[in-house]
Scaffold this motif. Structure first.
Motif, PDB file in Angstrom:
ATOM      1  N   LYS A 242      16.438  22.815  -3.219  1.00  0.00           N
ATOM      2  CA  LYS A 242      15.348  23.498  -4.081  1.00  0.00           C
ATOM      3  C   LYS A 242      15.087  24.674  -3.405  1.00  0.00           C
ATOM      4  O   LYS A 242      14.864  25.086  -2.214  1.00  0.00           O
ATOM      5  N   ASN A 243      14.874  25.777  -4.356  1.00  0.00           N
ATOM      6  CA  ASN A 243      14.571  27.095  -4.042  1.00  0.00           C
ATOM      7  C   ASN A 243      13.087  27.514  -4.619  1.00  0.00           C
ATOM      8  O   ASN A 243      12.775  26.983  -5.843  1.00  0.00           O
ATOM      9  N   PHE A 244      12.312  27.991  -3.983  1.00  0.00           N
ATOM     10  CA  PHE A 244      10.900  28.510  -4.286  1.00  0.00           C
ATOM     11  C   PHE A 244      10.920  29.956  -4.253  1.00  0.00           C
ATOM     12  O   PHE A 244      11.049  30.585  -2.876  1.00  0.00           O
ATOM     13  N   GLY A 245      10.867  30.674  -5.118  1.00  0.00           N
ATOM     14  CA  GLY A 245      10.573  32.133  -5.110  1.00  0.00           C
ATOM     15  C   GLY A 245      11.859  32.882  -4.175  1.00  0.00           C
ATOM     16  O   GLY A 245      11.391  33.689  -3.386  1.00  0.00           O
TER      17      GLY A 245
ATOM     18  N   PRO B 156       0.190  10.985  -2.670  1.00  0.00           N
ATOM     19  CA  PRO B 156       0.406  12.352  -2.179  1.00  0.00           C
ATOM     20  C   PRO B 156      -0.221  12.685  -1.078  1.00  0.00           C
ATOM     21  O   PRO B 156      -1.086  12.340  -0.541  1.00  0.00           O
TER      22      PRO B 156
ATOM     23  N   ILE C 261       8.799  14.567  -9.751  1.00  0.00           N
ATOM     24  CA  ILE C 261       7.529  15.451 -10.016  1.00  0.00           C
ATOM     25  C   ILE C 261       8.196  16.998 -10.333  1.00  0.00           C
ATOM     26  O   ILE C 261       7.734  17.651 -11.108  1.00  0.00           O
ATOM     27  N   ILE C 262       9.127  17.303  -9.474  1.00  0.00           N
ATOM     28  CA  ILE C 262       9.665  18.521  -9.611  1.00  0.00           C
ATOM     29  C   ILE C 262      11.389  18.453  -9.520  1.00  0.00           C
ATOM     30  O   ILE C 262      11.838  17.192  -9.229  1.00  0.00           O
TER      31      ILE C 262
ATOM     32  N   ARG D 115      11.871   9.619 -13.820  1.00  0.00           N
ATOM     33  CA  ARG D 115      10.693   8.867 -14.634  1.00  0.00           C
ATOM     34  C   ARG D 115      10.572   7.571 -15.596  1.00  0.00           C
ATOM     35  O   ARG D 115       9.681   7.018 -15.541  1.00  0.00           O
TER      36      ARG D 115
ATOM     37  N   ALA E 121       0.719  13.966 -12.312  1.00  0.00           N
ATOM     38  CA  ALA E 121       2.171  14.261 -12.482  1.00  0.00           C
ATOM     39  C   ALA E 121       3.311  13.670 -12.012  1.00  0.00           C
ATOM     40  O   ALA E 121       4.276  13.695 -12.289  1.00  0.00           O
TER      41      ALA E 121
ATOM     42  N   GLU F 127      -1.424  15.867  -8.934  1.00  0.00           N
ATOM     43  CA  GLU F 127      -0.432  15.470  -8.436  1.00  0.00           C
ATOM     44  C   GLU F 127      -0.073  13.929  -8.729  1.00  0.00           C
ATOM     45  O   GLU F 127       1.072  13.483  -8.995  1.00  0.00           O
TER      46      GLU F 127
ATOM     47  N   ASP G   4      16.960  22.010  -7.878  1.00  0.00           N
ATOM     48  CA  ASP G   4      17.974  22.962  -8.346  1.00  0.00           C
ATOM     49  C   ASP G   4      19.490  22.562  -8.081  1.00  0.00           C
ATOM     50  O   ASP G   4      20.215  23.152  -8.527  1.00  0.00           O
TER      51      ASP G   4
ATOM     52  N   ARG H  55       9.125  14.746  -3.701  1.00  0.00           N
ATOM     53  CA  ARG H  55       8.746  15.122  -5.161  1.00  0.00           C
ATOM     54  C   ARG H  55      10.009  15.384  -5.958  1.00  0.00           C
ATOM     55  O   ARG H  55       9.694  14.794  -7.116  1.00  0.00           O
TER      56      ARG H  55
ATOM     57  N   ARG I  30       2.817  23.533 -15.675  1.00  0.00           N
ATOM     58  CA  ARG I  30       3.957  22.801 -14.485  1.00  0.00           C
ATOM     59  C   ARG I  30       3.909  23.982 -13.536  1.00  0.00           C
ATOM     60  O   ARG I  30       3.804  23.664 -12.434  1.00  0.00           O
TER      61      ARG I  30
ATOM     62  N   LEU J 101       4.325  16.028 -17.498  1.00  0.00           N
ATOM     63  CA  LEU J 101       3.225  16.835 -17.470  1.00  0.00           C
ATOM     64  C   LEU J 101       2.993  17.166 -18.948  1.00  0.00           C
ATOM     65  O   LEU J 101       1.760  17.418 -19.262  1.00  0.00           O
TER      66      LEU J 101
ATOM     67  N   LEU K  49       1.953  22.945 -10.180  1.00  0.00           N
ATOM     68  CA  LEU K  49       2.749  22.513  -9.137  1.00  0.00           C
ATOM     69  C   LEU K  49       3.435  23.422  -8.519  1.00  0.00           C
ATOM     70  O   LEU K  49       4.275  23.176  -7.422  1.00  0.00           O
ATOM     71  N   GLN K  50       3.398  24.787  -8.697  1.00  0.00           N
ATOM     72  CA  GLN K  50       4.099  25.857  -7.983  1.00  0.00           C
ATOM     73  C   GLN K  50       5.503  25.373  -7.893  1.00  0.00           C
ATOM     74  O   GLN K  50       6.231  25.553  -6.734  1.00  0.00           O
ATOM     75  N   SER K  51       6.152  24.723  -8.929  1.00  0.00           N
ATOM     76  CA  SER K  51       7.404  24.116  -8.643  1.00  0.00           C
ATOM     77  C   SER K  51       8.546  25.027  -9.437  1.00  0.00           C
ATOM     78  O   SER K  51       9.804  24.719  -9.411  1.00  0.00           O
ATOM     79  N   GLY K  52       8.220  26.074  -9.940  1.00  0.00           N
ATOM     80  CA  GLY K  52       9.124  26.947 -10.506  1.00  0.00           C
ATOM     81  C   GLY K  52      10.075  27.460  -9.466  1.00  0.00           C
ATOM     82  O   GLY K  52       9.997  27.676  -8.614  1.00  0.00           O
ATOM     83  N   SER K  53      11.603  27.638 -10.083  1.00  0.00           N
ATOM     84  CA  SER K  53      12.422  28.325  -9.189  1.00  0.00           C
ATOM     85  C   SER K  53      12.972  29.506 -10.061  1.00  0.00           C
ATOM     86  O   SER K  53      14.027  29.593 -10.252  1.00  0.00           O
TER      87      SER K  53
END
Lengths: 309, 419
Positions: A14-17, A82, A55-56, A72, B220, B217, A59, A50, B390, B225, B394-398
């Motif tokens: 998983k990558n963030f920013g 959580p 939930i997420i 899900r 979610a 959360e 990648d 997560r 989302r 979502l 959740l700040q879950s984007g990449s």
């Protein structure tokens, strides 16, 4: 093979920013086990959980949850607490528990009944009709925990469940976790408090700096370090260190050293021959805390801090 | 329906139910329910103030006729007859007489400068060719004085007895008038705008609540979502339906409560498409407007991390909403021009404009097309809004989908992974 596991994941990324916060983590949680996800702050534990729960989306990598490739699809069979606790402050405690059950497929009416039973079982029966905003932080946290088990999930995922609880509530929680395991549930919990993991977990994985560092039983983790001897001389004399194996360290309660490959007999013989007495000697297995520090290492801790910064 | 769909529907309804209960069973909902009364009260106070000011001004004004005493009675009678043509609020100022002095022209100028009521217009000279002076606010009054002269002379020429004796019979229309259609169109546009504005604001409020409570959360983790998002919209919509039901019922009974003369006037207001079709169409368009705006509000609202940011982000959306309202109001006039067509087609103004269309025109088929078109945009708005939700919550984007694709292509071309 995956049917033997409540969760099976390989190479999760998983990558963030633009930063890789989880880098190829593998997790295999046997059904019916209490499984610990350990790691320092910012290691990627929450992100991993997560991803496992859907939930997420990761990648990279693959995962199955209770046999489903889409987590899900199994959400009604999962309970989740959580790390950041959250409840609607205006709801009554039993309604909050029933609502969380309803999200996972439990009938609201049945949920309310079960909520009262659960609260009574946890010694919180008197607060069933109290609004969340009027509960203490610890009680509210416990209410949320009960909300994650009210629908009797097959898999219970607890993210840092002990944080913020006083010792009495921590013991309550340990009892509840063991009761859930006895009911047949698989439990995954993340923590950085080794004492809880040591007492509760059948298996554990250690993550640091977003990377997978160890997977095995608590005994296997502790087995990574040699046994340690604790020697208490009958009197402190200078030059004693020369008779002890390499790595001996003097502390207030005596000398500590790793047990050599051949055992401690040779060292004892040297001490006796040198005229030094023995007031006490014990062989100790290193704790999970020591194993954790050894596995994670200072460099990983540095990397962790860099990621969380 | 598949197991997955069943589950999502059930979860959506669970969230909708929670939000509905949390919204409706609070004292603030009562305030929301009664907000039209509060608005109406403000309106009435404002209108009352304005009327009072206007009445006071009228009471303090006069028109002056400087005519010979033998003409004054006939002129007063003509004034009384002509005043019947004016509504209560449109009456000319009180008519005052003066007997001509030696120089009526100077006398007429003097009445504008005199103490007492303000003179807006003054007449002197022979009624066959009078001279009329008027002040800044007296142009209309000067025309009235001219008409008064004409009427007085005509009455004198034809005799005092009226030549015509009319019988007045009020008729209640069986169908709404064209003006009534336009009024119905206006009320539809205003109603949808007002409701969607209030409710979208509430949707943003619940978003802030979720963030503060950190419940998001839990939701979610259990529910997709999109279902959380849709559940929230549905919960708010439920409270809106309650609101519309309450006021709709009251409005439908209004004609029974009001005096016959006012009820008759209200009876002229009605949609061209007919009430039985208009009511479900109004609900459908309201639902579309609300879903569209709610999706935008929720999606954008989720990007805010503080209530202040939330307010800042809400402002431009509200401005756009007001623009859509203005656009739809243009369409409410029923004119067949490009502005109307644009308002009816543009997704965010379409629900307003088409509700107005239903009030103005009797055709049914455009509504089927419009609803399908709007439903498509509701789907698009909810999908995009849920994604933004989302990412924000959740700040879950990449990185965006586009960025990820670019990175993949970059990796493929260079043979090295993009960091």
């Amino acid at each position: 093979m995956t049917n033997a596991f409540a969760i099976h994941a390989t190479g999760l990324v998983k990558n963030f920013g633009g930063k890789r916060v989880v880098d190829g983590v593998d997790v295999a949680v046997p059904r019916g086990a209490i499984y610990g996800v350990l790691g320092p702050n910012g290691a990627g534990k929450t992100t991993t959980l997560r991803m496992l729960l859907g939930i997420i989306e990761p990648d990279g990598g693959h995962r199955t949850l209770l046999g489903h490739t889409h987590p899900r699809d199994a959400s009604d069979r999962v309970g989740y607490l959580p790390e950041e606790r959250g409840l609607y402050p205006g709801m009554r405690a039993r309604d909050a528990i029933a609502f969380m059950g309803a999200l996972r497929g439990l009938d609201l009416k049945a949920g309310r009944k079960r909520a009262v039973t659960l609260m009574e079982g946890a010694g919180l029966g008197h607060a069933a009709d109290t609004r969340i905003r009027k509960l203490s932080k610890g009680m509210a946290q416990f209410v949320q925990l009960l909300g994650s088990v009210v629908h009797q999930p097959e898999l219970l995922v607890l993210d840092e469940p002990f944080s913020g609880l006083d010792p009495v509530n921590q013991e309550r929680l340990e009892t509840l976790i063991l009761a859930e395991r006895d009911r047949g549930a698989t439990i995954v919990m993340s923590t950085h408090v080794m004492a809880h993991a040591e007492r509760l977990c059948d298996r554990l994985t250690i993550i640091a700096g977003g990377r997978h560092r160890f997977e095995g039983t608590v005994a296997e983790a502790r087995g990574l370090l040699p046994m340690r001897a604790h020697y208490v001389p009958d009197r402190d004399e200078p030059g004693l260190a020369a008779y002890l194996p390499d790595g001996a360290v003097h502390q207030r309660d005596g000398w500590h050293f790793p047990v050599p490959d051949g055992g401690v007999e040779a060292a004892l013989r040297r001490l006796i021959d040198g005229g030094h007495g023995i007031a006490g000697l014990s062989i100790e297995r290193p704790g999970l805390h020591d194993a954790f520090v050894r596995i994670v290492g200072a460099s990983a801790l540095d990397a962790t801090q860099e990621i969380s910064a | 329906m598949s197991v997955r769909s069943n589950r999502i529907v059930r979860q959506t309804l669970t969230i909708a139910r929670r939000d509905f209960v949390a919204t409706v069973f609070t004292p603030t909902f009562l305030l929301f329910l009664l907000s039209p009364i509060i608005m109406l009260s403000f309106g009435l106070v404002g209108a009352g103030g304005a009327t009072s000011m206007a009445t006071n001004a009228a009471d303090k004004a006069q028109i002056v006729a400087i005519v010979a005493p033998e003409r004054q009675a006939a002129m007063r009678a003509t004034d009384a007859r002509l005043r019947k043509l004016f509504g209560r609020s449109d009456q000319p100022p009180v008519l005052t007489f003066e007997t001509p002095g030696t120089t009526p022209a100077t006398q007429a100028r003097a009445v504008f400068a005199g103490a007492g009521p303000d003179t807006t217009a003054a007449l002197y000279g022979d009624l066959a060719a009078p001279t009329i002076l008027y002040g800044a606010q007296g142009r209309g009054d000067s025309r009235y004085l001219a008409e008064l002269s004409e009427g007085t002379l005509r009455a004198a020429a034809s005799g005092a007895r009226p030549l015509s004796a009319a019988t007045f019979t009020p008729i209640a229309r069986e169908r709404a008038s064209s003006g009534g259609h336009s009024q119905a169109a206006f009320f539809s546009v205003f109603g949808i705008f007002f409701l969607s504005l209030l409710l979208s604001g509430q949707a943003v409020g619940t978003m802030a609540e979720e963030r503060n409570n950190k419940v998001i959360e839990i939701l979610a983790a259990a529910v997709p979502l999109e279902a959380v998002f849709f559940g929230k919209l549905l919960g708010m919509f439920g409270s809106a339906v309650l609101f519309v039901g309450f006021w709709g019922t009251l409005a439908s009974q209004l004609t029974a409560i009001l005096p016959a003369s006012m009820a008759g006037g209200l009876g002229e207001i009605g949609p061209a498409i007919g009430l039985p079709l208009f009511v479900p169409l109004f609900f459908a368009y309201f639902a579309m407007a609300y879903m569209l705006l709610g999706a935008v509000f929720l999606g954008v609202g989720a990007q805010a991390t503080t209530p202040r940011e939330l307010q800042m982000l809400s402002l431009p959306i509200t401005i756009v909403q007001v623009l859509m309202f203005s656009l739809a109001l243009r369409a409410a006039g029923g004119a067949d021009n490009w502005v109307t067509r644009f308002a009816e087609i543009f997704p965010f103004s379409s629900p307003f404009a088409m509700a107005a269309h239903a009030a103005n025109f009797p055709h049914v088929w455009p509504h089927l097309l419009a609803l399908a078109w709007q439903a498509l945009w509701v789907g698009i708005a909810i999908t995009i809004g849920a994604r933004a939700f989302r990412r924000g919550v959740l700040q879950s984007g990449s990185g965006s989908w586009f960025k990820r694709r670019v990175a993949t292509v970059g990796e493929a071309l260079s043979g090295t992974p993009t960091p």
